[in-house]
Design a protein around this motif. Structure first.
Motif, PDB file in Angstrom:
ATOM      1  N   MET A  45       0.828  -1.212   0.000  1.00  0.00           N
ATOM      2  CA  MET A  45       0.000   0.000   0.000  1.00  0.00           C
ATOM      3  C   MET A  45       0.862   1.262   0.000  1.00  0.00           C
ATOM      4  N   ALA A  46       2.033   1.188   0.602  1.00  0.00           N
ATOM      5  CA  ALA A  46       2.930   2.353   0.644  1.00  0.00           C
ATOM      6  C   ALA A  46       3.613   2.567  -0.707  1.00  0.00           C
ATOM      7  N   GLU A  47       3.840   1.497  -1.444  1.00  0.00           N
ATOM      8  CA  GLU A  47       4.551   1.612  -2.719  1.00  0.00           C
ATOM      9  C   GLU A  47       3.838   2.524  -3.720  1.00  0.00           C
ATOM     10  N   PRO A  48       2.550   2.340  -3.989  1.00  0.00           N
ATOM     11  CA  PRO A  48       1.918   3.255  -4.940  1.00  0.00           C
ATOM     12  C   PRO A  48       1.901   4.703  -4.433  1.00  0.00           C
ATOM     13  N   LEU A  49       1.808   4.886  -3.126  1.00  0.00           N
ATOM     14  CA  LEU A  49       1.865   6.243  -2.580  1.00  0.00           C
ATOM     15  C   LEU A  49       3.232   6.862  -2.851  1.00  0.00           C
ATOM     16  N   PHE A  50       4.275   6.076  -2.703  1.00  0.00           N
ATOM     17  CA  PHE A  50       5.627   6.535  -3.004  1.00  0.00           C
ATOM     18  C   PHE A  50       5.708   6.979  -4.464  1.00  0.00           C
ATOM     19  N   TYR A  51       5.205   6.152  -5.369  1.00  0.00           N
ATOM     20  CA  TYR A  51       5.255   6.494  -6.790  1.00  0.00           C
ATOM     21  C   TYR A  51       4.379   7.713  -7.110  1.00  0.00           C
ATOM     22  N   LEU A  52       3.207   7.781  -6.509  1.00  0.00           N
ATOM     23  CA  LEU A  52       2.308   8.902  -6.799  1.00  0.00           C
ATOM     24  C   LEU A  52       2.906  10.240  -6.394  1.00  0.00           C
ATOM     25  N   PHE A  53       3.588  10.265  -5.256  1.00  0.00           N
ATOM     26  CA  PHE A  53       4.082  11.537  -4.747  1.00  0.00           C
ATOM     27  C   PHE A  53       5.539  11.841  -5.102  1.00  0.00           C
ATOM     28  N   LEU A  54       6.344  10.805  -5.298  1.00  0.00           N
ATOM     29  CA  LEU A  54       7.770  11.045  -5.484  1.00  0.00           C
ATOM     30  C   LEU A  54       8.312  10.685  -6.868  1.00  0.00           C
ATOM     31  N   VAL A  55       7.539   9.921  -7.654  1.00  0.00           N
ATOM     32  CA  VAL A  55       7.994   9.549  -8.997  1.00  0.00           C
ATOM     33  C   VAL A  55       6.855   9.857  -9.975  1.00  0.00           C
ATOM     34  N   PHE A  77      -5.585   4.664  -1.306  1.00  0.00           N
ATOM     35  CA  PHE A  77      -4.480   3.811  -0.848  1.00  0.00           C
ATOM     36  C   PHE A  77      -4.105   4.136   0.599  1.00  0.00           C
ATOM     37  N   SER A  78      -4.113   5.418   0.947  1.00  0.00           N
ATOM     38  CA  SER A  78      -3.789   5.818   2.326  1.00  0.00           C
ATOM     39  C   SER A  78      -4.812   5.262   3.307  1.00  0.00           C
ATOM     40  N   ALA A 107      -8.664  -4.389   8.931  1.00  0.00           N
ATOM     41  CA  ALA A 107      -7.641  -4.818   7.972  1.00  0.00           C
ATOM     42  C   ALA A 107      -8.277  -5.526   6.778  1.00  0.00           C
ATOM     43  N   ALA A 108      -9.288  -6.330   7.032  1.00  0.00           N
ATOM     44  CA  ALA A 108      -9.985  -7.010   5.933  1.00  0.00           C
ATOM     45  C   ALA A 108     -10.643  -5.989   5.016  1.00  0.00           C
ATOM     46  N   ARG A 109     -11.249  -4.980   5.592  1.00  0.00           N
ATOM     47  CA  ARG A 109     -11.864  -3.927   4.773  1.00  0.00           C
ATOM     48  C   ARG A 109     -10.805  -3.167   3.982  1.00  0.00           C
ATOM     49  N   GLY A 110      -9.664  -2.923   4.615  1.00  0.00           N
ATOM     50  CA  GLY A 110      -8.573  -2.261   3.907  1.00  0.00           C
ATOM     51  C   GLY A 110      -8.074  -3.089   2.736  1.00  0.00           C
ATOM     52  N   ALA A 111      -7.979  -4.392   2.923  1.00  0.00           N
ATOM     53  CA  ALA A 111      -7.501  -5.262   1.844  1.00  0.00           C
ATOM     54  C   ALA A 111      -8.499  -5.315   0.689  1.00  0.00           C
ATOM     55  N   VAL A 112      -9.774  -5.408   1.000  1.00  0.00           N
ATOM     56  CA  VAL A 112     -10.788  -5.415  -0.060  1.00  0.00           C
ATOM     57  C   VAL A 112     -10.816  -4.051  -0.752  1.00  0.00           C
TER      58      VAL A 112
END
Length: 169
Positions: A45-55, A77-78, A107-112
């Motif tokens: 979940m952190a990876e796409p945030l990294f790409y969205l904001f930094l790449v 994603f956040s 967590a289950a809701r976050g994953a879905v």
């Protein structure tokens, strides 16, 4: 010879009392594996945030740029990351509170929710003709659903245990 025996006995007792041999090893191993799965999901979940904001030239950024707002994708994603975080904290820091279902339910809701976001990005990527990016996002959606399914199985087992315990009282 007789003086060496008490040292061996004391050493064995000391090893039994240390944390190297957990009392409930099966539970400790399951908790450790659950923490690893949850931490891996949080990284995903952190990876796409990294790409969205930094790449900004990344594929995720390009595809999310097709949405009405890149910030809505980042917020989704956040939210999925934040919904999963209490479960990881409970696994790592508060093992005696694992009987509470709300962290796993969140967590289950976050994953879905993450699966839905990845499917949305896959749908946005389809007309861009970027190769098989939509399939890669679809695989990420499947991975999120698998993690959510693991949380769901755990929740269902807990509810079943509670029902059985309530009937035997």
């Amino acid at each position: 010879m007789s003086k060496a025996t008490p040292i061996v006995v004391d050493l064995r007792r000391w090893v039994e009392d240390t944390c190297a041999l957990p009392r409930n090893q099966d539970k400790a191993e399951v908790r450790t594996l659950a923490a690893i799965v949850t931490a891996g999901f949080l990284v995903s979940m952190a990876e796409p945030l990294f790409y969205l904001f930094l790449v900004p030239e990344s594929l995720v950024s390009r595809v999310a740029g097709m949405a009405p707002s890149v910030y809505l994708v980042a917020a989704a994603f956040s939210a999925c990351l934040l919904l999963t975080l209490p479960h990881l904290v409970a696994l790592l820091c508060f093992p005696r509170t694992l009987h509470m279902a709300w962290p796993r339910r969140m967590a289950a809701r976050g994953a879905v929710g993450a699966a839905v976001v990845w499917l949305y990005l896959a749908a946005l990527a389809t007309p861009l003709d970027l190769g098989a990016v939509e399939w890669a996002y679809g695989l990420r959606a499947m991975g999120s659903l698998l993690v959510g399914g693991a949380y769901g199985v755990s929740l269902n087992a807990q509810q079943l245990r509670e029902c059985i315990n309530a009937q035997t009282r």
